[in-house]
Write a protein that holds these residues in place. Structure first.
Motif, mmCIF file in Angstrom:
data_model
loop_
_atom_site.group_PDB
_atom_site.id
_atom_site.type_symbol
_atom_site.label_atom_id
_atom_site.label_comp_id
_atom_site.label_asym_id
_atom_site.label_seq_id
_atom_site.Cartn_x
_atom_site.Cartn_y
_atom_site.Cartn_z
ATOM 1 N N ARG A 236 4.641 -1.932 11.444
ATOM 2 C CA ARG A 236 4.024 -1.388 10.241
ATOM 3 C C ARG A 236 4.468 0.057 10.006
ATOM 4 N NH1 ARG A 236 -0.360 -4.037 7.783
ATOM 5 N NH2 ARG A 236 -1.103 -5.908 8.871
ATOM 6 N N VAL A 237 4.343 0.491 8.786
ATOM 7 C CA VAL A 237 4.664 1.858 8.408
ATOM 8 C C VAL A 237 3.670 2.804 9.082
ATOM 9 C CG1 VAL A 237 4.891 3.445 6.454
ATOM 10 C CG2 VAL A 237 5.543 1.026 6.197
ATOM 11 N N VAL A 238 4.176 3.889 9.673
ATOM 12 C CA VAL A 238 3.320 4.824 10.409
ATOM 13 C C VAL A 238 2.764 5.881 9.458
ATOM 14 C CG1 VAL A 238 4.627 4.437 12.529
ATOM 15 C CG2 VAL A 238 5.197 6.389 11.050
ATOM 16 N N ASP A 239 1.755 6.603 9.935
ATOM 17 C CA ASP A 239 1.055 7.576 9.086
ATOM 18 C C ASP A 239 1.997 8.644 8.528
ATOM 19 O OD1 ASP A 239 -1.319 6.247 9.452
ATOM 20 O OD2 ASP A 239 -2.085 7.611 10.995
ATOM 21 N N ALA A 240 2.923 9.138 9.351
ATOM 22 C CA ALA A 240 3.823 10.190 8.885
ATOM 23 C C ALA A 240 4.674 9.706 7.711
ATOM 24 C CB ALA A 240 4.716 10.660 10.026
ATOM 25 N N VAL A 241 5.098 8.449 7.749
ATOM 26 C CA VAL A 241 5.909 7.904 6.654
ATOM 27 C C VAL A 241 5.061 7.718 5.400
ATOM 28 C CG1 VAL A 241 7.309 5.921 5.914
ATOM 29 C CG2 VAL A 241 7.569 6.856 8.221
ATOM 30 N N TRP A 242 3.790 7.335 5.561
ATOM 31 C CA TRP A 242 2.901 7.266 4.395
ATOM 32 C C TRP A 242 2.734 8.654 3.774
ATOM 33 C CZ3 TRP A 242 2.616 2.920 2.213
ATOM 34 C CH2 TRP A 242 2.428 1.724 2.905
ATOM 35 N N THR A 243 2.643 9.685 4.601
ATOM 36 C CA THR A 243 2.547 11.052 4.078
ATOM 37 C C THR A 243 3.792 11.411 3.273
ATOM 38 O OG1 THR A 243 1.124 11.778 5.899
ATOM 39 C CG2 THR A 243 2.339 13.490 4.717
ATOM 40 N N LEU A 258 10.000 -0.639 -1.751
ATOM 41 C CA LEU A 258 10.206 -1.845 -0.952
ATOM 42 C C LEU A 258 9.661 -1.679 0.454
ATOM 43 C CD1 LEU A 258 11.950 -4.638 -0.975
ATOM 44 C CD2 LEU A 258 13.339 -3.357 0.661
ATOM 45 N N ILE A 259 9.004 -2.716 0.949
ATOM 46 C CA ILE A 259 8.624 -2.816 2.362
ATOM 47 C C ILE A 259 9.717 -3.593 3.084
ATOM 48 C CG2 ILE A 259 6.953 -3.715 4.014
ATOM 49 C CD1 ILE A 259 5.850 -1.403 2.380
ATOM 50 N N GLU A 260 10.360 -2.954 4.071
ATOM 51 C CA GLU A 260 11.390 -3.611 4.885
ATOM 52 C C GLU A 260 10.808 -4.026 6.227
ATOM 53 O OE1 GLU A 260 15.782 -2.192 4.262
ATOM 54 O OE2 GLU A 260 14.556 -0.472 4.790
ATOM 55 N N TRP A 261 11.147 -5.243 6.673
ATOM 56 C CA TRP A 261 10.736 -5.697 8.005
ATOM 57 C C TRP A 261 11.793 -6.700 8.461
ATOM 58 C CZ3 TRP A 261 5.057 -5.091 9.280
ATOM 59 C CH2 TRP A 261 4.836 -5.244 10.663
ATOM 60 N N ASP A 262 12.647 -6.291 9.409
ATOM 61 C CA ASP A 262 13.819 -7.088 9.759
ATOM 62 C C ASP A 262 13.845 -7.594 11.193
ATOM 63 O OD1 ASP A 262 15.072 -6.777 7.196
ATOM 64 O OD2 ASP A 262 15.566 -4.723 7.755
ATOM 65 N N THR A 263 13.052 -7.010 12.081
ATOM 66 C CA THR A 263 12.991 -7.489 13.468
ATOM 67 C C THR A 263 11.541 -7.786 13.824
ATOM 68 O OG1 THR A 263 12.767 -5.250 14.391
ATOM 69 C CG2 THR A 263 14.999 -6.101 14.096
ATOM 70 N N ASP A 264 11.347 -8.699 14.794
ATOM 71 C CA ASP A 264 9.983 -9.130 15.141
ATOM 72 C C ASP A 264 9.200 -9.438 13.868
ATOM 73 O OD1 ASP A 264 10.421 -8.819 17.882
ATOM 74 O OD2 ASP A 264 9.873 -6.702 17.817
ATOM 75 N N VAL A 265 9.812 -10.247 13.012
ATOM 76 C CA VAL A 265 9.244 -10.501 11.684
ATOM 77 C C VAL A 265 7.909 -11.243 11.820
ATOM 78 C CG1 VAL A 265 9.625 -11.611 9.452
ATOM 79 C CG2 VAL A 265 11.545 -10.562 10.674
ATOM 80 N N ALA A 275 2.602 -4.142 1.466
ATOM 81 C CA ALA A 275 2.909 -3.884 0.056
ATOM 82 C C ALA A 275 1.653 -3.478 -0.706
ATOM 83 C CB ALA A 275 3.540 -5.125 -0.573
ATOM 84 N N GLU A 276 0.521 -4.104 -0.390
ATOM 85 C CA GLU A 276 -0.722 -3.737 -1.056
ATOM 86 C C GLU A 276 -1.169 -2.340 -0.656
ATOM 87 O OE1 GLU A 276 -2.574 -5.066 -3.547
ATOM 88 O OE2 GLU A 276 -0.722 -6.233 -3.708
ATOM 89 N N ARG A 277 -0.921 -1.971 0.598
ATOM 90 C CA ARG A 277 -1.257 -0.604 0.994
ATOM 91 C C ARG A 277 -0.390 0.388 0.224
ATOM 92 N NH1 ARG A 277 -1.631 2.419 6.960
ATOM 93 N NH2 ARG A 277 -2.276 4.411 6.055
ATOM 94 N N ALA A 278 0.899 0.076 0.070
ATOM 95 C CA ALA A 278 1.768 0.951 -0.712
ATOM 96 C C ALA A 278 1.271 1.063 -2.148
ATOM 97 C CB ALA A 278 3.204 0.425 -0.682
ATOM 98 N N ARG A 279 0.807 -0.046 -2.706
ATOM 99 C CA ARG A 279 0.285 -0.021 -4.070
ATOM 100 C C ARG A 279 -0.952 0.874 -4.156
ATOM 101 N NH1 ARG A 279 1.802 -3.802 -7.622
ATOM 102 N NH2 ARG A 279 2.208 -5.327 -5.957
ATOM 103 N N ALA A 280 -1.823 0.763 -3.148
ATOM 104 C CA ALA A 280 -3.042 1.585 -3.138
ATOM 105 C C ALA A 280 -2.705 3.069 -2.988
ATOM 106 C CB ALA A 280 -3.967 1.132 -2.018
#
Length: 293
Positions: A236-243, A258-265, A275-280
């Protein structure tokens, strides 16, 4: 009293559509604004992969994200690769086409990695020439992504934002700003002994990019491995990246994300939740900006 004004629009939100989720996405058809695929996975003419992509295109706009153009190569663009990409673009009519500010090929050689280009005038000339060739062939601007780089060239004529801004100015290309890559590079610089706060460094990088050039933002996870941070797109995206994402929205506006997730999918629902968190986050950030204006 009149109701407080809200942002005119929110970013288009999408996810990277990878093989484990082909069937689930087509079955569930979740509320997404676009999907993104790796271009090279669909170069084969016909076959099951292209059939699936065609079906996905019936439900969502598609963004084609490449990893093999080697835009920074002094050896130029591989004609075969460009031919396959041009055919795929004609078939899918994507909403965006993108690749990386990197190189992976030399005369007779190809590396299975995205290697950083030196931030020099000579490297910029080569990159501009290659981007122009691709755009001329595709008859459209492409977006060029900043890289997570694990090695550094000793000599540089400019910093990375100036390099990318000049690229966009000279070629008319767009920029794909990978927010996670900024965080990874800043953390690795700190591990190599760089002074200052990594988050502040990444924020200054965003401030140096001209907003008019930015066409898309990427969010992803990374992993700390002791003496290095790896951009693995496996969590998942970490707090620093959300900032940093909040700051990018304030700087660039409602840019497709875009939400990228390519390993340990994980299960598709996990990507949709991100994606919903990014929208919020976008709604809160842009609403606050609108109220403060």
């Amino acid at each position: 009293m009149p109701a407080p004004s809200l942002p005119a629009r929110l970013p288009a939100l999408g996810i990277g559509w990878r093989h484990p989720h082909y069937a689930a996405l087509l079955e569930q058809q979740p509320a997404l604004d676009f999907i993104e695929v790796h271009s090279e996975n669909f170069f084969a003419p016909g076959g099951a992969a292209l059939a699936v992509l065609r079906e996905g295109r019936e439900h969502y706009p598609v963004s084609l994200h490449g990893v093999g153009l080697s835009l920074g190569s002094a050896a130029g663009i591989d004609p075969w690769h460009l031919d396959q990409l041009a055919r795929l673009v004609q078939t899918i009519a994507p909403v965006r086409v993108s690749d990386h500010a990197s190189f992976a090929r030399g005369p007779g050689e190809h590396a299975n990695d995205l290697l950083p280009v030196p931030l020099t005038h000579a490297a910029l000339d080569a990159l501009c020439a290659n981007v122009a060739r691709v755009q001329d062939r595709l008859r459209r601007p492409i977006a060029v992504e900043n890289l997570s780089a694990y090695v550094q060239w000793r000599h540089a004529d400019m910093d990375e934002p100036a390099f990318l801004n000049t690229l966009a100015q000279r070629t008319g290309c767009q920029l794909l700003v990978d927010v996670n890559n900024l965080c990874v590079n800043a953390l690795n610089a700190q591990l190599r002994g760089a002074a200052g706060d990594p988050l502040d460094h990444a924020l200054r990088w965003l401030d140096a990019i001209a907003p008019a050039h930015v066409a898309e933002l990427h969010l992803a996870g990374h992993v700390h491995c002791g003496d290095i941070v790896i951009d693995d797109h496996g969590s998942r995206v970490v707090d620093a990246v959300w900032t940093l994402y909040r700051h990018a929205l304030q700087r660039f506006g409602a840019v497709p994300t875009l939400i990228e997730w390519d390993t340990d999918v994980p299960a598709l629902d996990v990507l949709l939740d991100e994606a919903e968190r990014a929208r919020a986050v976008a709604r809160q950030t842009l609403t606050t900006e609108a109220l403060a204006a």
